[in-house]
Design a protein around this motif. Structure first.
Motif, PDB file in Angstrom:
ATOM      1  N   ASN A 143       0.922  -1.289   0.029  1.00  0.00           N
ATOM      2  CA  ASN A 143      -0.032   0.099  -0.027  1.00  0.00           C
ATOM      3  C   ASN A 143       0.772   1.359   0.086  1.00  0.00           C
ATOM      4  N   LEU A 146       1.253   3.757   2.269  1.00  0.00           N
ATOM      5  CA  LEU A 146       1.711   4.120   3.394  1.00  0.00           C
ATOM      6  C   LEU A 146       2.897   3.391   3.803  1.00  0.00           C
ATOM      7  N   THR A 151      -1.745  17.638   5.501  1.00  0.00           N
ATOM      8  CA  THR A 151      -1.593  16.420   4.751  1.00  0.00           C
ATOM      9  C   THR A 151      -2.702  15.261   5.250  1.00  0.00           C
ATOM     10  N   TYR A 152      -2.749  14.425   4.489  1.00  0.00           N
ATOM     11  CA  TYR A 152      -3.541  13.154   5.012  1.00  0.00           C
ATOM     12  C   TYR A 152      -2.473  12.540   5.950  1.00  0.00           C
ATOM     13  N   ASP A 180       5.319  12.415  -1.451  1.00  0.00           N
ATOM     14  CA  ASP A 180       4.440  11.518  -1.285  1.00  0.00           C
ATOM     15  C   ASP A 180       3.466  11.958  -2.561  1.00  0.00           C
ATOM     16  N   GLN A 198      -1.477  11.172  -4.481  1.00  0.00           N
ATOM     17  CA  GLN A 198      -2.549  11.694  -4.952  1.00  0.00           C
ATOM     18  C   GLN A 198      -2.238  12.072  -6.478  1.00  0.00           C
ATOM     19  N   SER A 204       0.688   5.533  -3.887  1.00  0.00           N
ATOM     20  CA  SER A 204      -0.601   4.653  -3.516  1.00  0.00           C
ATOM     21  C   SER A 204      -1.439   4.247  -4.820  1.00  0.00           C
ATOM     22  N   PHE A 234      -4.341   2.485  -4.067  1.00  0.00           N
ATOM     23  CA  PHE A 234      -5.558   2.456  -3.672  1.00  0.00           C
ATOM     24  C   PHE A 234      -6.849   2.593  -4.608  1.00  0.00           C
ATOM     25  N   LYS A 282      -7.599   6.176  -6.147  1.00  0.00           N
ATOM     26  CA  LYS A 282      -6.536   6.837  -6.649  1.00  0.00           C
ATOM     27  C   LYS A 282      -6.505   7.001  -8.134  1.00  0.00           C
ATOM     28  N   TYR A 311      -9.502  17.220   4.254  1.00  0.00           N
ATOM     29  CA  TYR A 311      -9.917  16.170   5.335  1.00  0.00           C
ATOM     30  C   TYR A 311     -10.740  16.943   6.436  1.00  0.00           C
TER      31      TYR A 311
HETATM   32  C1  LIG Z   1      -3.832   7.653  -0.193  1.00  0.00           C
HETATM   33  C2  LIG Z   1      -2.880   8.505   0.462  1.00  0.00           C
HETATM   34  C3  LIG Z   1      -1.577   7.811   1.098  1.00  0.00           C
HETATM   35  C4  LIG Z   1      -1.662   6.324   1.605  1.00  0.00           C
HETATM   36  O1  LIG Z   1      -2.078   5.408   0.631  1.00  0.00           O
HETATM   37  P1  LIG Z   1      -2.647   3.952   1.032  1.00  0.00           P
HETATM   38  O2  LIG Z   1      -2.312   3.336  -0.163  1.00  0.00           O
HETATM   39  O3  LIG Z   1      -3.871   4.203   1.487  1.00  0.00           O
HETATM   40  O4  LIG Z   1      -1.845   3.375   2.115  1.00  0.00           O
HETATM   41  C5  LIG Z   1      -0.653   8.453   1.611  1.00  0.00           C
HETATM   42  N1  LIG Z   1      -0.731   9.809   1.376  1.00  0.00           N
HETATM   43  C6  LIG Z   1      -1.708  10.682   0.681  1.00  0.00           C
HETATM   44  C7  LIG Z   1      -1.512  12.025   0.576  1.00  0.00           C
HETATM   45  C8  LIG Z   1      -2.608   9.751   0.365  1.00  0.00           C
HETATM   46  O5  LIG Z   1      -3.800  10.351  -0.319  1.00  0.00           O
END
Ligand SMILES: *Cc1c(COP(=O)(O)O)cnc(C)c1O
Length: 366
Positions: A58, A60, A88-89, A160, A163, A184, A186, A189, A313
């Motif tokens: 993932n 993270l 940030t997230y 990071d 996104q 990520s 996810f 995304k 957020y």
């Molecule tokens: C989605 C996201 C993550 C983490 O990704 P995961 O795959 O959910 O662990 C990290 N940083 C930002 C800014 C994100 O949007």
């Protein structure tokens, strides 16, 4: 109803290809660290313009493993400071604190929502070793100023890019701008798997080899453990899915840009503050975030008119119970952003008619 995001709709155009890819993995009888992971890693390296991609479980973990690898290589040490935007997230910050590094929160720029480079230098101490820059909402957060400060103080730049899959700065992709990037995949995304997935991108071969070992129990060679690593591998199924979807990332990002342009040109309401446009290719519009004073009222109004929204957020990391020791701190710009942001539907499966409806409904809000 225009949902905020319809994941099924995002994958539907690729369903036949995805079914074939998944079916080939099932028939291969090989499910962990095989040809699909290796070939996706190569394809993503080519796409980003980096020497190495290392698939992880993932996003993270991708970020966490970059910091961990710099520690294993003796470049970062416990207690070293990493500058990171306060808005940030939480995953960005977790990747730092999980490694017993100190996250130094820096306010963002109200115009871009990305880290304010004018505040970087004042946040640097003798222990500062890196900047974790976050391409928030899909807009690249990198430039000459950040690079020259990093060079002057000997800081690593870690991206990071969760996104910002496919975003560009002067012809170079997110994930290839800093010393290393964590991304990520996810499902929501811009390049989304059918489950959890992520990757580290870097030109640094030594860092890449260290992350490669760390994601697999700290092992370069089976049953020989160089580090006390973790298990965070990208699996073959997700790699096969991502290989299919990578082919469409550019055209899907183009579609996002088209919709964003419609919104930016069409939404005209003094109650709403629109997002920064970015330059042509620096924004991939993971999210289209507007600001509004009475957010709950606006969200309820949109819901009533059949438009789904989300908030990215609602609570900043420094106000979370997870970081209780920071709860008394005050980051006014970050807090203002968290109080007022709301994300409108923007994704490749949205039709022109949907986009027009969103525009009309926003313009009729009083
Ligand atoms: C989605 C996201 C993550 C983490 O990704 P995961 O795959 O959910 O662990 C990290 N940083 C930002 C800014 C994100 O949007």
């Amino acid at each position: 109803m225009i949902p905020f995001l319809d994941l099924k709709g995002l994958n539907a155009p690729h369903k036949d290809e995805l079914m074939d890819a998944v079916s080939r993995v099932i028939d291969s009888g090989w499910y962990i660290l095989g040809d699909n992971v290796a070939s996706f890693e190569r394809a993503f390296s080519d796409y980003c313009g980096v020497r190495n991609t290392i698939g992880t479980g993932n996003g993270l973990d991708a970020l966490t493993l970059i910091f961990r690898a710099y520690k294993e290589l003796g470049i970062f040490h416990e207690g070293d400071e990493i500058l990171v935007p306060a808005n940030t997230y939480i995953a960005s910050i977790l990747a730092i604190t999980e490694n017993r590094l100190t996250a130094v929160l820096v306010e963002p720029d109200m115009g871009t929502y990305n880290i304010d480079c004018d505040l970087l230098e004042a946040s640097i101490s003798e222990r500062t070793k890196g900047i974790l820059t976050v391409h928030l909402y899909g807009l690249v957060s990198y430039g000459d100023k950040m690079r020259s400060i990093a060079d002057q103080y000997g800081l690593k730049i870690i991206e990071d890019s969760a996104q910002a899959a496919g975003a560009e700065y002067e012809g170079r992709r997110a994930g290839s701008l800093g010393d290393a990037g964590g991304i990520s995949f996810f499902p929501s995304k811009n390049l989304g798997a059918l489950g959890d997935a992520g990757a580290v991108t870097t030109d640094d071969d030594e860092l890449a080899e260290t992350v490669r070992a760390l994601r697999n129990y700290g092992s370069h060679t089976k049953y020989r453990n160089q580090y006390a690593g973790i298990n965070s591998r990208l699996d073959e199924l997700q790699a096969a899915v991502l290989k299919v979807k990578l082919q469409y990332l550019d055209s899907e990002n183009e579609r996002r840009r088209e919709i964003a342009a419609r919104y930016l040109n069409g939404i005209d309401n003094a109650n709403l503050i629109l997002p920064p446009k970015g330059t042509a290719r620096s924004h991939v519009w993971h999210l289209f975030v507007v600001r509004v004073e009475e957010r709950d009222t606006f969200a309820a109004y949109l819901r009533d008119k059949g438009v789904g929204t989300m908030v990215h957020y609602p609570v900043p990391p420094h106000k979370q119970p997870a970081y209780a020791s920071w709860n008394d701190r005050h980051y006014p710009i970050t807090e203002k952003i968290h109080k007022t942001v709301i994300s409108l539907p923007l994704n490749p499966s949205l039709t022109d008619d949907d986009a027009q409806t969103v525009i009309d409904v926003c313009n009729a809000y009083k």
